[in-house]
Write a protein that holds these residues in place. Structure first.
Motif, PDB file in Angstrom:
ATOM      1  N   ILE A   8      44.340  47.503  71.895  1.00 53.60           N
ATOM      2  CA  ILE A   8      43.511  46.414  72.412  1.00 53.60           C
ATOM      3  C   ILE A   8      43.742  45.146  71.842  1.00 53.60           C
ATOM      4  CG2 ILE A   8      41.281  46.884  71.275  1.00 53.60           C
ATOM      5  CD1 ILE A   8      40.036  46.161  74.113  1.00 53.60           C
ATOM      6  N   LEU A  11      47.420  43.861  72.436  1.00 53.53           N
ATOM      7  CA  LEU A  11      47.500  43.120  73.749  1.00 53.53           C
ATOM      8  C   LEU A  11      46.552  41.737  74.089  1.00 53.53           C
ATOM      9  CD1 LEU A  11      48.873  43.612  76.571  1.00 53.53           C
ATOM     10  CD2 LEU A  11      46.714  44.719  77.257  1.00 53.53           C
ATOM     11  N   LEU A  22      39.206  41.880  77.352  1.00 52.16           N
ATOM     12  CA  LEU A  22      39.748  43.137  77.971  1.00 52.16           C
ATOM     13  C   LEU A  22      38.840  44.157  78.435  1.00 52.16           C
ATOM     14  CD1 LEU A  22      43.085  43.209  75.825  1.00 52.16           C
ATOM     15  CD2 LEU A  22      42.749  42.225  78.209  1.00 52.16           C
ATOM     16  N   GLU A  26      38.059  45.749  81.978  1.00 54.03           N
ATOM     17  CA  GLU A  26      38.061  47.150  82.242  1.00 54.03           C
ATOM     18  C   GLU A  26      36.733  47.721  82.854  1.00 54.03           C
ATOM     19  OE1 GLU A  26      38.494  51.310  79.842  1.00 54.03           O
ATOM     20  OE2 GLU A  26      38.884  49.562  79.011  1.00 54.03           O
ATOM     21  N   LEU A  31      41.243  46.677  84.971  1.00 47.79           N
ATOM     22  CA  LEU A  31      42.219  47.414  84.104  1.00 47.79           C
ATOM     23  C   LEU A  31      41.618  48.882  83.843  1.00 47.79           C
ATOM     24  CD1 LEU A  31      42.358  44.747  81.154  1.00 47.79           C
ATOM     25  CD2 LEU A  31      44.066  45.265  82.957  1.00 47.79           C
ATOM     26  N   PRO A  33      43.139  51.435  81.170  1.00 45.08           N
ATOM     27  CA  PRO A  33      44.223  51.696  80.100  1.00 45.08           C
ATOM     28  C   PRO A  33      44.156  53.199  79.786  1.00 45.08           C
ATOM     29  CG  PRO A  33      42.146  50.788  78.968  1.00 45.08           C
ATOM     30  CD  PRO A  33      42.108  50.625  80.381  1.00 45.08           C
ATOM     31  N   ARG A  41      41.803  52.948  73.258  1.00 48.23           N
ATOM     32  CA  ARG A  41      42.659  52.491  74.385  1.00 48.23           C
ATOM     33  C   ARG A  41      44.185  51.967  74.226  1.00 48.23           C
ATOM     34  NH1 ARG A  41      37.699  50.117  74.246  1.00 48.23           N
ATOM     35  NH2 ARG A  41      36.503  50.186  76.103  1.00 48.23           N
ATOM     36  N   ARG A  42      44.823  52.479  75.000  1.00 44.76           N
ATOM     37  CA  ARG A  42      46.450  52.217  74.979  1.00 44.76           C
ATOM     38  C   ARG A  42      46.975  51.560  76.100  1.00 44.76           C
ATOM     39  NH1 ARG A  42      46.517  51.707  69.617  1.00 44.76           N
ATOM     40  NH2 ARG A  42      46.321  53.608  68.716  1.00 44.76           N
ATOM     41  N   TYR A  43      47.576  50.333  75.809  1.00 48.91           N
ATOM     42  CA  TYR A  43      48.031  49.754  76.930  1.00 48.91           C
ATOM     43  C   TYR A  43      49.416  49.522  77.131  1.00 48.91           C
ATOM     44  CZ  TYR A  43      43.222  47.715  76.981  1.00 48.91           C
ATOM     45  OH  TYR A  43      41.973  47.417  77.012  1.00 48.91           O
ATOM     46  N   ASP A  47      50.038  47.479  82.208  1.00 52.66           N
ATOM     47  CA  ASP A  47      48.825  46.783  82.145  1.00 52.66           C
ATOM     48  C   ASP A  47      49.010  45.359  81.418  1.00 52.66           C
ATOM     49  OD1 ASP A  47      47.176  49.354  82.462  1.00 52.66           O
ATOM     50  OD2 ASP A  47      48.240  49.913  80.668  1.00 52.66           O
ATOM     51  N   ALA A  48      49.959  45.191  80.692  1.00 50.94           N
ATOM     52  CA  ALA A  48      50.260  44.000  80.207  1.00 50.94           C
ATOM     53  C   ALA A  48      50.633  42.781  81.335  1.00 50.94           C
ATOM     54  CB  ALA A  48      51.672  43.913  79.463  1.00 50.94           C
TER      55      ALA A  48
END
Length: 156
Positions: A8, A11, A22, A26, A31, A33, A41-43, A47-48
Motif C-alpha cells: 500500500i 502504490l 487507498l 477500498e 479497490l 487488492p 494488501r498487495r496491489y 490496481d495501479a
C-alpha cells in the motif's frame, strides 16, 4: 509499470497519495487488492491502473459515486451519470465565462465602482426591480461611465 505486486505504501507513493486514501477507496468499493498470507494488501498492475483512473477522475471533478459508476462494468446508469457530469461541466464553464466578463468589464470600465456604471446598472436593473432572477450577461458593445464605447464588452 513492472508486473509485480506493490505494498500500500509503494502504490500510494507512486501516485503521491496518503495510504489512508487507498484504504478509503477500498472501503468505498473502488479497490479490491489481493492480500498476502499475513493479510497485507498487495496491489497489482490492474490496481495501479484503476488508481490512475480514480485520480484522473477526481481531478476532473467527479465524485466517488460517479467514479464507481465509471469503473463498474455492471453499472446501468453509467451514461446518465456521465451525461449529468458533462452538463455540470458546461454549467461551470458558463459561470467562469460570466466571471471573466464581469472582471473584464470592471477592469475596462471608467467607473471606479462598478455598481455606479450605467451599463452595469442597466444589466441588473431588472434584477433589482424583481422582474428577473440571476446574473446572465450577454455579449454586446456598450457605453462606459464617461461615454466611451468599448467593443466586445460582455456586460452589454
Amino acid at each position: 509499470m513492472k508486473s509485480s505486486l506493490w505494498s500500500i505504501g509503494d502504490l500510494a507513493e507512486r501516485f503521491g497519495l496518503a495510504t489512508h486514501v487507498l484504504r478509503h477507496w477500498e472501503s468505498e468499493g473502488l479497490l479490491d487488492p489481493q492480500r498476502d498470507g499475513a493479510g497485507r494488501r498487495r496491489y497489482g498492475e490492474a490496481d495501479a491502473y484503476r488508481v490512475a483512473v480514480i485520480v484522473a477522475s477526481k481531478a476532473a471533478g467527479m465524485s466517488l459515486d460517479q467514479i464507481r459508476a465509471l469503473v463498474d462494468s455492471g453499472s446501468a446508469g453509467r451514461h446518465g451519470i456521465l451525461e449529468r457530469h458533462l452538463a455540470d461541466i458546461d454549467d461551470q464553464i458558463a459561470a467562469l465565462e460570466r466571471s471573466r466578463a464581469m472582471a473584464r468589464h470592471a477592469l475596462e470600465c471608467r467607473a471606479h465602482d462598478i455598481a455606479t456604471c450605467p451599463n452595469f446598472r442597466a444589466n441588473v436593473a431588472d434584477i433589482v426591480a424583481g422582474t428577473r432572477v440571476g446574473m446572465g450577461f450577454e455579449s454586446r458593445s456598450h457605453v462606459h461611465g464617461a461615454g466611451a464605447v468599448v467593443a466586445g464588452d460582455r456586460l452589454g
